[in-house]
Write an enzyme that holds these catalytic residues in place. Structure first.
Site, mmCIF file in Angstrom:
data_model
loop_
_atom_site.group_PDB
_atom_site.id
_atom_site.type_symbol
_atom_site.label_atom_id
_atom_site.label_comp_id
_atom_site.label_asym_id
_atom_site.label_seq_id
_atom_site.Cartn_x
_atom_site.Cartn_y
_atom_site.Cartn_z
ATOM 1 N N GLU A 62 31.385 40.499 56.981
ATOM 2 C CA GLU A 62 30.914 39.703 58.112
ATOM 3 C C GLU A 62 29.885 40.544 58.853
ATOM 4 O OE1 GLU A 62 33.897 38.554 61.041
ATOM 5 O OE2 GLU A 62 32.335 38.478 62.573
ATOM 6 N N ARG A 89 24.912 40.068 66.660
ATOM 7 C CA ARG A 89 24.811 40.709 67.981
ATOM 8 C C ARG A 89 23.559 41.572 68.116
ATOM 9 N NH1 ARG A 89 31.091 42.801 68.476
ATOM 10 N NH2 ARG A 89 31.924 40.879 67.596
ATOM 11 N N LYS A 106 40.577 32.468 62.809
ATOM 12 C CA LYS A 106 40.562 33.879 63.202
ATOM 13 C C LYS A 106 41.383 33.995 64.491
ATOM 14 C CE LYS A 106 37.118 37.012 65.256
ATOM 15 N NZ LYS A 106 35.765 37.550 65.149
HETATM 16 C C1 3PG Z 1 34.662 42.329 66.990
HETATM 17 O O1 3PG Z 1 34.473 41.238 67.446
HETATM 18 O O2 3PG Z 1 34.038 43.331 67.358
HETATM 19 C C2 3PG Z 1 35.640 42.400 65.891
HETATM 20 O O3 3PG Z 1 36.732 41.652 66.230
HETATM 21 C C3 3PG Z 1 36.005 43.769 65.488
HETATM 22 O O4 3PG Z 1 36.868 44.303 66.402
HETATM 23 P P1 3PG Z 1 37.289 45.831 66.264
HETATM 24 O O5 3PG Z 1 36.043 46.622 66.475
HETATM 25 O O6 3PG Z 1 38.294 46.013 67.372
HETATM 26 O O7 3PG Z 1 37.881 46.008 64.905
#
Ligand code: 3PG
Length: 214
Positions: A41, A45, A129
């Site tokens: 994924e 961002r 999710k």
């Molecule tokens: C996110 O949105 O950044 C993901 O859920 C990953 O989260 P994490 O960095 O806590 O694994």
């Protein structure tokens, strides 16, 4: 086109990746793929996100790259145009749902509460999710969801570590987990691709004891 069900069945861990450049994305995706990770994924961002999706798809014929952090219909459309094979959203709105349907992008929508879940089920989702998983109640919350929502399956994401991943994946209603622990900031800064391949290898070997019982 693969369904979300098929995509989440490929491996136990979907790395959540945010890249500063396409080049960085190529290195990281290659390192993870070498470690056995076939589903990625890549979040939208950063400005590099869409092009990183386009380029990492070229790494291997069996790599499945999705677009994450989808929050608007425009992002859904751009993700599809970039070649994303699925989308992931932190929450669910009618706008995101309809855009995904319109462009034909399989969606893994985020939920956190029973009301979120009822909305997702009403739109036909069977896999969601759970975000942010650890902060929103973690293992206990997913256990509690089994009562009212026995058929729903989850990809918990947020705050998950290698150790926690094993516990989450042992739950009967968890099909896979997401997280960024395969790409530590220090490893990225040091361009330590070998470390990421090792973390990917360990992650891709985590057992999913209950996947076939659902
Ligand atoms: C996110 O949105 O950044 C993901 O859920 C990953 O989260 P994490 O960095 O806590 O694994």
């Amino acid at each position: 086109m693969k369904s979300v069900n098929e995509i989440v069945s490929i491996g136990p861990v979907i790395p959540v990746l945010t890249f500063e450049s396409v080049e960085q994305g190529m290195h990281v995706a290659h390192a993870l793929y070498e470690g056995g990770i076939k589903v990625l994924e890549i979040t939208l961002r950063t400005a590099a996100g869409l092009r990183a999706i386009e380029q990492t798809l070229q790494l291997a014929s069996d790599i499945v790259v999705g677009a994450g952090t989808l929050t608007t219909s425009t992002q859904v459309e751009k993700a599809k145009r970039a070649g994303a094979k699925f989308g992931v959203s932190p929450g669910l709105t009618s706008e995101i749902h309809e855009a995904s349907q319109d462009v034909g992008l399989p969606l893994l929508p985020g939920v956190m509460t029973p009301s979120d879940i009822l909305f997702a089920i009403s739109l036909g989702y069977e896999i969601v999710k759970f975000f942010p998983a650890q902060q929103a109640g973690g293992l206990d919350m997913l256990q509690a969801f089994r009562g009212p929502f026995p058929a729903l399956r989850f990809c918990p994401t947020g705050g998950i570590t290698r150790e926690l991943a094993t516990s989450f994946l042992a739950l009967p209603n968890v099909v896979c987990v997401g997280g960024s622990w395969l790409t530590p900031k220090t490893a990225i800064a040091e361009q330590n691709w070998t470390e990421m391949t090792c973390l990917a290898r360990a992650a891709s070997q985590i057992a999913r004891p209950n996947t076939n019982t659902l």
